[in-house]
Scaffold this active site. Sequence first.
Site, PDB file in Angstrom:
ATOM      1  N   GLY A 185      -8.616  13.445  -9.777  1.00 13.48           N
ATOM      2  CA  GLY A 185      -7.328  13.028  -9.222  1.00 13.48           C
ATOM      3  C   GLY A 185      -6.479  12.340 -10.266  1.00 13.48           C
TER       4      GLY A 185
ATOM      5  N   LYS B 182       3.790   1.317  -3.872  1.00 12.26           N
ATOM      6  CA  LYS B 182       3.315   0.540  -5.029  1.00 12.26           C
ATOM      7  C   LYS B 182       4.226   0.707  -6.252  1.00 12.26           C
ATOM      8  CE  LYS B 182      -1.487   0.607  -3.532  1.00 12.26           C
ATOM      9  NZ  LYS B 182      -2.884   0.885  -3.816  1.00 12.26           N
TER      10      LYS B 182
ATOM     11  N   THR C 245       0.842  -1.196   0.000  1.00 18.37           N
ATOM     12  CA  THR C 245       0.000   0.000   0.000  1.00 18.37           C
ATOM     13  C   THR C 245       0.878   1.246   0.000  1.00 18.37           C
ATOM     14  OG1 THR C 245      -1.918   1.047   1.031  1.00 18.37           O
ATOM     15  CG2 THR C 245      -0.382  -0.021   2.542  1.00 18.37           C
TER      16      THR C 245
ATOM     17  N   GLY D 190     -15.767   3.361  -1.131  1.00 20.20           N
ATOM     18  CA  GLY D 190     -14.764   2.439  -1.656  1.00 20.20           C
ATOM     19  C   GLY D 190     -14.674   1.076  -0.983  1.00 20.20           C
TER      20      GLY D 190
ATOM     21  N   GLY E 141      -3.351  10.564  -9.201  1.00 21.91           N
ATOM     22  CA  GLY E 141      -2.306   9.817  -8.483  1.00 21.91           C
ATOM     23  C   GLY E 141      -2.311   8.346  -8.869  1.00 21.91           C
TER      24      GLY E 141
HETATM   25  P1  NDP Z   1      -1.854   9.658  -4.512  1.00 19.18           P
HETATM   26  O1  NDP Z   1      -1.096  10.351  -3.423  1.00 19.18           O
HETATM   27  O2  NDP Z   1      -1.106   8.877  -5.518  1.00 19.18           O
HETATM   28  O3  NDP Z   1      -2.734  10.772  -5.316  1.00 19.18           O
HETATM   29  C1  NDP Z   1      -3.497  11.719  -4.640  1.00 19.18           C
HETATM   30  C2  NDP Z   1      -4.273  12.583  -5.655  1.00 19.18           C
HETATM   31  O4  NDP Z   1      -5.202  13.362  -4.883  1.00 19.18           O
HETATM   32  C3  NDP Z   1      -3.424  13.574  -6.436  1.00 19.18           C
HETATM   33  O5  NDP Z   1      -3.944  13.660  -7.748  1.00 19.18           O
HETATM   34  C4  NDP Z   1      -3.635  14.905  -5.679  1.00 19.18           C
HETATM   35  O6  NDP Z   1      -3.559  16.054  -6.524  1.00 19.18           O
HETATM   36  C5  NDP Z   1      -5.061  14.742  -5.229  1.00 19.18           C
HETATM   37  N1  NDP Z   1      -5.397  15.503  -4.016  1.00 19.18           N
HETATM   38  C6  NDP Z   1      -4.916  15.316  -2.762  1.00 19.18           C
HETATM   39  N2  NDP Z   1      -5.514  16.177  -1.902  1.00 19.18           N
HETATM   40  C7  NDP Z   1      -6.392  16.901  -2.637  1.00 19.18           C
HETATM   41  C8  NDP Z   1      -7.310  17.959  -2.327  1.00 19.18           C
HETATM   42  N3  NDP Z   1      -7.441  18.424  -1.076  1.00 19.18           N
HETATM   43  N4  NDP Z   1      -8.058  18.484  -3.322  1.00 19.18           N
HETATM   44  C9  NDP Z   1      -7.949  18.013  -4.594  1.00 19.18           C
HETATM   45  N5  NDP Z   1      -7.086  17.025  -4.965  1.00 19.18           N
HETATM   46  C10 NDP Z   1      -6.323  16.485  -3.985  1.00 19.18           C
HETATM   47  O7  NDP Z   1      -2.957   8.772  -3.751  1.00 19.18           O
HETATM   48  P2  NDP Z   1      -3.600   7.364  -4.180  1.00 19.18           P
HETATM   49  O8  NDP Z   1      -4.091   7.469  -5.573  1.00 19.18           O
HETATM   50  O9  NDP Z   1      -2.687   6.254  -3.827  1.00 19.18           O
HETATM   51  O10 NDP Z   1      -4.833   7.263  -3.134  1.00 19.18           O
HETATM   52  C11 NDP Z   1      -5.883   8.218  -3.162  1.00 19.18           C
HETATM   53  C12 NDP Z   1      -7.021   7.805  -2.225  1.00 19.18           C
HETATM   54  O11 NDP Z   1      -7.575   6.581  -2.633  1.00 19.18           O
HETATM   55  C13 NDP Z   1      -6.621   7.605  -0.759  1.00 19.18           C
HETATM   56  O12 NDP Z   1      -7.556   8.313   0.025  1.00 19.18           O
HETATM   57  C14 NDP Z   1      -6.750   6.121  -0.509  1.00 19.18           C
HETATM   58  O13 NDP Z   1      -7.209   5.852   0.802  1.00 19.18           O
HETATM   59  C15 NDP Z   1      -7.800   5.714  -1.519  1.00 19.18           C
HETATM   60  N6  NDP Z   1      -7.653   4.319  -2.004  1.00 19.18           N
HETATM   61  C16 NDP Z   1      -8.698   3.427  -1.838  1.00 19.18           C
HETATM   62  C17 NDP Z   1      -8.596   2.111  -2.279  1.00 19.18           C
HETATM   63  C18 NDP Z   1      -9.728   1.138  -2.079  1.00 19.18           C
HETATM   64  O14 NDP Z   1      -9.511  -0.080  -2.187  1.00 19.18           O
HETATM   65  N7  NDP Z   1     -10.940   1.578  -1.805  1.00 19.18           N
HETATM   66  C19 NDP Z   1      -7.366   1.616  -2.955  1.00 19.18           C
HETATM   67  C20 NDP Z   1      -6.340   2.634  -3.135  1.00 19.18           C
HETATM   68  C21 NDP Z   1      -6.494   3.938  -2.655  1.00 19.18           C
HETATM   69  P3  NDP Z   1      -2.149  16.838  -6.798  1.00 19.18           P
HETATM   70  O15 NDP Z   1      -1.494  16.136  -7.952  1.00 19.18           O
HETATM   71  O16 NDP Z   1      -2.594  18.219  -7.149  1.00 19.18           O
HETATM   72  O17 NDP Z   1      -1.352  16.777  -5.531  1.00 19.18           O
END
Ligand code: NDP
Length: 260
Positions: free
Chosen positions: A118, A62, A58, A227, A120
């Site tokens: 998003g 990854k 996690t 989720g 990420g």
């Molecule tokens: P990353 O850190 O890779 O990406 C985070 C993304 O969120 C970026 O695009 C970032 O934008 C954006 N972001 C963060 N804060 C804000 C905000 N306040 N307003 C707008 N955009 C924001 O994270 P992950 O993709 O690994 O995980 C994201 C979420 O998904 C987590 O909350 C995690 O718990 C959840 N998740 C759930 C899973 C499930 O099985 N249900 C599996 C995997 C993840 P910027 O580029 O501008 O920083």
Amino acid sequence: MKRLTIFGNPVEHSISPNLHNKALQEFNIEGEYTKTHLEDGSKIKEIFLKNFDGANVTVPFKEIAYQLCDEVRGIAKEIGAVNTLVNEDGKMVGYNTDAPGFYKCIENLSLKSALILGAGGSSKAISFYLKEKNIDVTVVNRSEEKLEIFKEKSFKTYTHKTFQAIDEYDIVINTTSAGLTNNSLPMPEDLIERTLNKTKFVYDIIYNVETSLLKLADTLKINHSNGKDMLLNQAVLAFNIFFNNSLDEDKIEQSMKKTI
Ligand code: NDP
């Protein structure tokens, strides 16, 4: 004795051990699924191969786990991130079950278009997978930088500044962490409201809190989901991979569900 773990930082909050240990118990398999807190991701391969038969990975490991794999199979090759590892005779083999786990949640909805909030790791996994399934995917992110890889792969992309919320999407999927620890929305409120008013379904991949986005969807009377099912589905697929896909998926799901 099957030795399984989840690598992460932080990892204390993870409910994966509950899900996997329950499945081990229900299948009468001798084994244990533990949590491994890691400071240095570059050590993951050495620690994994020495101590474990299978693992989940996690945040934030990854991508580094992907780079260290001896072999990567399936959609993980395109995504560039793995969440599941198998020790195959001293070889670290990686998979990604986040993407197919998410897809299982929505495959019955017959979607043609999706707006992903998003850019990420989980956005990449979900966007690339939906595109493979011929769904028209648009990605909106707060900042420009992370959109680069999506542009290279010909996705329609916007930042909050350039997105105008004019088009309709069958589903809006939040993959940002906005709303995880506070009541922030993943986009400015006016953009979110206009977007939600034109969609049929809202999915937030955050699973442990009811986010402001889902509360808003509820107020606007739009179908929505958190989720939890994605979490469950990725775990079911990973557990079966640990056993060479030899187990009954429905039975894994039923046993894991008992802990949620
Ligand atoms: P990353 O850190 O890779 O990406 C985070 C993304 O969120 C970026 O695009 C970032 O934008 C954006 N972001 C963060 N804060 C804000 C905000 N306040 N307003 C707008 N955009 C924001 O994270 P992950 O993709 O690994 O995980 C994201 C979420 O998904 C987590 O909350 C995690 O718990 C959840 N998740 C759930 C899973 C499930 O099985 N249900 C599996 C995997 C993840 P910027 O580029 O501008 O920083």
